[in-house]
Design a protein around this motif. Structure first.
Motif, PDB file in Angstrom:
ATOM      1  N   LEU B  24       0.828  -1.210   0.000  1.00 13.87           N
ATOM      2  CA  LEU B  24       0.000   0.000   0.000  1.00 13.87           C
ATOM      3  C   LEU B  24       0.859   1.255   0.000  1.00 13.87           C
ATOM      4  O   LEU B  24       0.574   2.215  -0.715  1.00 13.87           O
ATOM      5  N   ALA B  27       2.332   1.709  -3.450  1.00 12.27           N
ATOM      6  CA  ALA B  27       1.316   2.238  -4.365  1.00 12.27           C
ATOM      7  C   ALA B  27       1.120   3.730  -4.122  1.00 12.27           C
ATOM      8  O   ALA B  27       1.029   4.531  -5.057  1.00 12.27           O
ATOM      9  N   ASN B  28       1.088   4.090  -2.858  1.00 10.90           N
ATOM     10  CA  ASN B  28       0.908   5.494  -2.486  1.00 10.90           C
ATOM     11  C   ASN B  28       2.065   6.338  -3.003  1.00 10.90           C
ATOM     12  O   ASN B  28       1.872   7.420  -3.567  1.00 10.90           O
ATOM     13  N   THR B  31       2.142   6.552  -6.998  1.00 11.54           N
ATOM     14  CA  THR B  31       1.006   7.179  -7.666  1.00 11.54           C
ATOM     15  C   THR B  31       1.254   8.661  -7.868  1.00 11.54           C
ATOM     16  O   THR B  31       1.721   9.345  -6.963  1.00 11.54           O
ATOM     17  N   ARG B  33       0.004  12.272  -8.107  1.00 15.03           N
ATOM     18  CA  ARG B  33      -1.121  13.136  -7.745  1.00 15.03           C
ATOM     19  C   ARG B  33      -0.715  14.567  -7.982  1.00 15.03           C
ATOM     20  O   ARG B  33       0.239  15.017  -7.344  1.00 15.03           O
ATOM     21  N   ALA B 442     -13.362   2.729 -19.121  1.00 17.33           N
ATOM     22  CA  ALA B 442     -11.980   3.067 -19.475  1.00 17.33           C
ATOM     23  C   ALA B 442     -11.012   2.447 -18.486  1.00 17.33           C
ATOM     24  O   ALA B 442     -11.334   2.277 -17.311  1.00 17.33           O
ATOM     25  N   ASP B 443      -9.792   2.126 -18.961  1.00 19.22           N
ATOM     26  CA  ASP B 443      -8.765   1.651 -18.023  1.00 19.22           C
ATOM     27  C   ASP B 443      -7.933   2.820 -17.480  1.00 19.22           C
ATOM     28  O   ASP B 443      -7.639   2.871 -16.307  1.00 19.22           O
ATOM     29  N   ALA B 461     -19.948   6.343 -13.153  1.00 20.82           N
ATOM     30  CA  ALA B 461     -19.707   5.364 -12.089  1.00 20.82           C
ATOM     31  C   ALA B 461     -21.023   4.930 -11.443  1.00 20.82           C
ATOM     32  O   ALA B 461     -21.095   4.695 -10.236  1.00 20.82           O
ATOM     33  N   PRO B 480      -9.678   6.991 -14.973  1.00 20.54           N
ATOM     34  CA  PRO B 480      -9.240   5.594 -14.827  1.00 20.54           C
ATOM     35  C   PRO B 480     -10.267   4.726 -14.099  1.00 20.54           C
ATOM     36  O   PRO B 480     -10.771   5.101 -13.040  1.00 20.54           O
ATOM     37  N   GLY B 481     -10.590   3.599 -14.701  1.00 20.39           N
ATOM     38  CA  GLY B 481     -11.523   2.664 -14.092  1.00 20.39           C
ATOM     39  C   GLY B 481     -12.962   3.138 -14.107  1.00 20.39           C
ATOM     40  O   GLY B 481     -13.834   2.493 -13.533  1.00 20.39           O
ATOM     41  N   ALA B 483     -16.719   4.186 -15.458  1.00 19.90           N
ATOM     42  CA  ALA B 483     -17.737   3.799 -16.425  1.00 19.90           C
ATOM     43  C   ALA B 483     -18.737   4.935 -16.522  1.00 19.90           C
ATOM     44  O   ALA B 483     -19.062   5.565 -15.524  1.00 19.90           O
TER      45      ALA B 483
END
Lengths: 133, 518
Positions: B24, B27-28, B31, B33, B442-443, B461, B480-481, B483
Motif C-alpha cells: 500500500l 502504491a501510495n 502514484t 497526484r 476506461a482503463d 460510475a 481511470p476505471g 464507467a
C-alpha cells in the motif's frame, strides 16, 4: 488459545465460522465483477457495487458475531482480526467510490488474502478440536 | 497449542501484514497526484517568464465569395516559421500561415464551404470537430488531400480502405451549419498521424452563432475571448519537439500514454497575458492539447478564486448556468464560461491556473484588469430551451464499449472492445433517427469523442453525472476505471463516421472505431 478447545463446540463459534465462510464467498465475487467491468461489461459496475454493499455488510455482521464469541468464549482474537478486516473494507469501499485505484486494487487483494487466512484459521481449529485434541 | 506455534502464527500474521503495508505504501508513493496523462518532454530553449507576452487573438477569416447563401472560404495549409518563444524561430505546419489557424465565424443555417489547399509535404485531412457534417466532408482519416508532388506514395492511400476518397492538392469541405451555436475547432485527422500534425500547428477555431444567442446579452465583442490551450515542447534548434518514430506511425515507447509539453500555449503564445476591463468576460475555452488535461481555476493576486459561470458545453448553450470553482478540461473539450472581473482591483491580475500541472505547467495565462468600465452584459437564468429531452426509455439499443490498452501489430496499442482501428471494418451500425444509450468503460484517462452527434451524459460510475457534464457534449472524459453512460440520437446524415479517444496519441495507436449511420 486455551479457550479454543471448548469454544469449538459453542453455537457462537459455529455462527462465526458460517459468517466468515459466507464472507469469503461474497468477497471472491468482487475481483470477478471488477474484471468484467474493465473488460467493457458495463453490468459489472452494478454487480461490483452490490458486491461491495454485501461484503461490507457481512463484515459488520462478522464483527458483531466476533463480539459474541469474545464475550461468551472469552476469545478476543476473532474480534481483533475482524476489526482489522472491517477497517480495511470500509476504506476499500470509499477508495472505490472515489476512484482511488492505487489504493483500491492492492487493498482489495490484501483484504481478500486476510479473509482467506481467517477462513482457514476458523475451520482448521474446529478440525483439530473435532479430532479430540 | 504450543508457545512455538503461537509465535509462528504471530510471525506469519506479522509477515503478511508487513507485505500488505509495503504494497500500500509503495502504491501510495508511486502514484502521481495529480494524475498524469502522458510523459512530459523538456524544452531545450530558455523559456520566457509567464504573463509577459500579449495574448494573440486569431484573425477572423473573410469569405472569398458568397453564392446562393453559401459562404466560401479558402485556406492554404503551408509551412511557416513563427517566433513563439522570444528569439527562437519555430517551423510550423499551419492553416493559412498562423497557429492557431484563422477563425471561421458561421451563422446557423448558412452553409460554409472551405477549400483547403495542401502545400505541406504530407497528406492531410481536415475534420471539423463537433460539426454536424455530411460524411464526405467529415474528414475521414483516409480521405486524404495529397500534396501535389508526392501523390499516392503513402501505404494507406486506398490500399487498406477501398472507400477512401482522395484528392490531389485541394478539397472542398462543406459544412451545412445546421446545428446549435457553439465553438467548434478544425484540425488534422490523417490516418496514423493526427497527433504529430496537430502538434505541429494544424488546428483552428470555428464559431457558430445565431440571433437567439446574441439576444441573450452575454458579454460580446472584445469581451468574448476564444482561448485555444495547448502544450508544446521546443528542441534546441527551435523546432517543436515530438517523440515520433522514424518512418512509421506512433511514438517512442515511454510516450505511448500521451505526449505532454512543458510549455503552455494559449492561442499559440506561451503563458500570455491579456488586458481586460473590470467587467464580465465570456471565455470560450478549448483544450487543443494532444494528451494534457487541465483543471482550471481563476485566481486573483490576493488568492481569491473567481466563479467560473459555465453557460455552454461542447455543443452549445446549457439550459441554465452552472457555477464552478474549478473546471476540468480534457483534450478536445470546450467550455463556455463567464468570468466577472468587476470585483478585481484595477491594476491587479487574475491568473488562469491548471491545478493538474506542476511547476511551470501550473500557470496557463493571466488577465490584467486595466480599467473600470460600464457593463451591460448579463447571464440570464434561462439560456436555452432546445436541449433534447432524450430519456432512457427512448433508447432502442444499449451498447457497451471498453477503452483499454492492448497489443496491436505486435506492439503496444490502444483498443476499443479489444480491437485496433481498421478503416475497412464497420464496428457499429446505427439506424438514422434511433436513440441509443452507450455505456463506456476506461482503463486509464480516455476522452471519448463521437463524430456527427452531440450527446448527454446519463451517469458516471453508476451515479449522477458531474456538474460539468451538463448540456450537450461531443467529448466525454472518462477517468481511470470509470464507467459512464451517454444517450444520443443519431441523425443528420448517413454514412461512415468515427468515434475515438481524443488523446491524440491513443487515437493514432488504434483507439478509433467506425460508426456507420444507415
Amino acid at each position: 488459545m486455551d479457550t479454543a478447545v471448548d469454544s469449538g463446540t459453542r453455537p457462537s463459534w459455529w455462527v462465526y465460522r458460517a459468517v466468515v465462510s459466507a464472507h469469503v464467498v461474497v468477497i471472491s465475487g468482487q475481483p470477478v465483477f471488477a474484471g468484467v467491468l474493465l473488460s467493457g461489461g458495463y453490468d459489472g459496475l452494478r454487480l461490483h457495487a452490490a458486491g461491495a454493499n454485501a461484503t461490507t455488510s457481512l463484515g459488520y455482521v462478522q464483527l458483531v458475531v466476533a463480539i459474541v464469541v469474545w464475550v461468551r468464549a472469552r476469545r478476543a482474537w476473532p474480534f481483533l482480526a475482524t476489526l482489522a478486516l472491517v477497517a480495511a473494507e470500509t476504506v476499500q469501499y470509499f477508495a472505490g467510490m472515489a476512484g482511488a485505484l492505487w489504493l483500491h486494487l492492492p487493498l482489495g487483494v490484501a483484504t481478500i488474502a486476510g479473509l482467506v487466512v481467517q477462513f482457514v484459521d476458523v475451520w482448521r481449529r474446529s478440525l483439530r478440536e473435532a479430532g479430540g485434541e | 497449542m504450543s508457545e512455538i506455534t503461537r509465535r509462528r502464527v504471530l510471525g506469519i500474521g506479522g509477515g503478511l501484514g508487513l507485505v500488505a503495508f509495503t504494497g500500500l505504501t509503495t502504491a501510495n508513493a508511486l502514484t502521481r497526484r495529480p494524475a498524469r496523462t502522458g510523459a512530459e518532454l523538456t524544452s531545450e530553449v530558455p523559456l520566457p517568464p509567464p504573463f509577459q507576452i500579449p495574448l494573440p487573438l486569431p484573425r477572423t477569416l473573410r469569405p472569398v465569395g458568397t453564392t446562393g447563401g453559401t459562404d466560401h472560404y479558402a485556406i492554404t495549409q503551408r509551412e511557416t516559421t513563427a517566433e513563439i518563444i522570444p528569439g527562437v524561430r519555430t517551423p510550423l505546419w499551419t492553416y493559412d500561415g498562423t497557429f492557431p489557424g484563422p477563425t471561421i465565424e458561421a451563422r446557423r443555417g448558412r452553409p460554409v464551404t472551405v477549400t483547403h489547399r495542401n502545400e505541406l509535404p504530407v497528406p492531410t485531412v481536415v475534420h471539423l470537430h463537433g460539426g454536424r457534417t455530411p460524411a464526405s466532408s467529415d474528414g475521414y482519416p483516409t480521405d486524404l488531400v495529397l500534396p501535389r508532388d508526392r501523390p499516392m506514395e503513402h501505404p494507406h492511400a486506398g490500399m487498406r480502405d477501398p472507400r477512401a476518397v482522395q484528392t490531389v492538392l485541394t478539397r472542398d469541405y462543406t459544412f451545412p451549419t445546421d446545428q446549435r451555436p457553439t465553438m467548434l475547432w478544425y484540425h488534422d485527422h490523417r490516418m496514423d498521424y493526427t497527433a504529430p500534425a496537430i502538434w505541429r500547428g494544424l488546428a483552428g477555431m470555428h464559431v457558430i452563432r445565431d440571433d437567439a444567442e446574441e439576444a441573450l446579452g452575454l458579454p460580446a465583442g472584445p469581451r468574448e475571448l476564444h482561448l485555444m490551450i495547448a502544450d508544446r515542447a521546443f528542441a534546441a534548434d527551435g523546432t517543436l519537439h515530438y517523440p515520433a518514430l522514424r518512418g512509421r506511425p506512433g511514438v517512442q515507447p515511454e510516450y505511448e500514454a500521451g505526449v505532454l509539453g512543458d510549455v503552455i500555449l494559449v492561442n499559440g503564445a506561451p503563458w500570455p497575458v491579456h488586458e481586460v476591463d473590470a467587467a464580465r468576460h465570456r471565455l470560450r475555452l478549448l483544450n487543443a492539447s494532444n494528451a494534457r488535461h487541465y483543471e482550471l481555476e481563476a485566481v486573483t493576486d490576493d488568492g481569491r478564486r473567481l466563479e467560473l459561470v459555465q453557460i455552454g458545453a461542447d455543443q452549445g448553450l446549457l439550459a441554465n448556468p452552472v457555477v464552478h470553482r474549478t473546471l476540468p478540461l480534457a483534450p478536445a473539450e470546450r467550455y463556455d464560461v463567464v468570468v466577472d472581473f468587476s470585483g478585481v482591483r484595477v491594476g491587479s491580475r487574475v491568473r488562469l491556473v491548471n491545478r493538474l500541472g506542476s511547476g511551470r505547467t501550473r500557470a496557463v495565462m493571466a488577465f490584467r484588469v486595466a480599467r473600470r468600465a460600464r457593463d451591460d452584459s448579463r447571464v440570464p437564468r434561462v439560456l436555452a430551451r432546445d436541449i433534447p429531452a432524450w430519456r432512457r426509455s427512448d433508447a432502442v439499443r444499449v451498447r457497451d464499449f471498453s477503452f483499454r490498452a492492448g497489443r496491436m501489430n505486435g506492439g503496444h496499442g490502444w483498443l476499443i472492445d479489444g480491437r485496433p482501428f481498421d478503416p475497412a471494418r464497420t464496428d457499429v451500425t446505427v439506424r438514422m433517427g434511433d436513440v441509443e444509450v452507450w455505456r463506456m468503460v476506461a482503463d486509464v484517462h480516455h476522452p471519448v469523442h463521437l463524430h456527427l452527434v452531440g450527446f448527454k451524459v446519463l451517469s458516471r460510475a453508476g451515479r449522477r453525472p458531474h456538474p460539468h457534464d451538463a448540456g450537450l457534449k461531443d467529448t466525454i472524459s472518462l477517468r481511470p476505471g470509470e464507467a459512464a453512460e451517454i444517450i444520443t440520437r443519431f441523425d443528420g446524415y448517413r454514412g461512415r463516421y468515427l468515434f475515438h479517444c481524443h488523446n491524440a496519441e491513443h487515437e493514432d495507436m488504434g483507439m478509433m472505431a467506425n460508426l456507420e449511420v444507415t
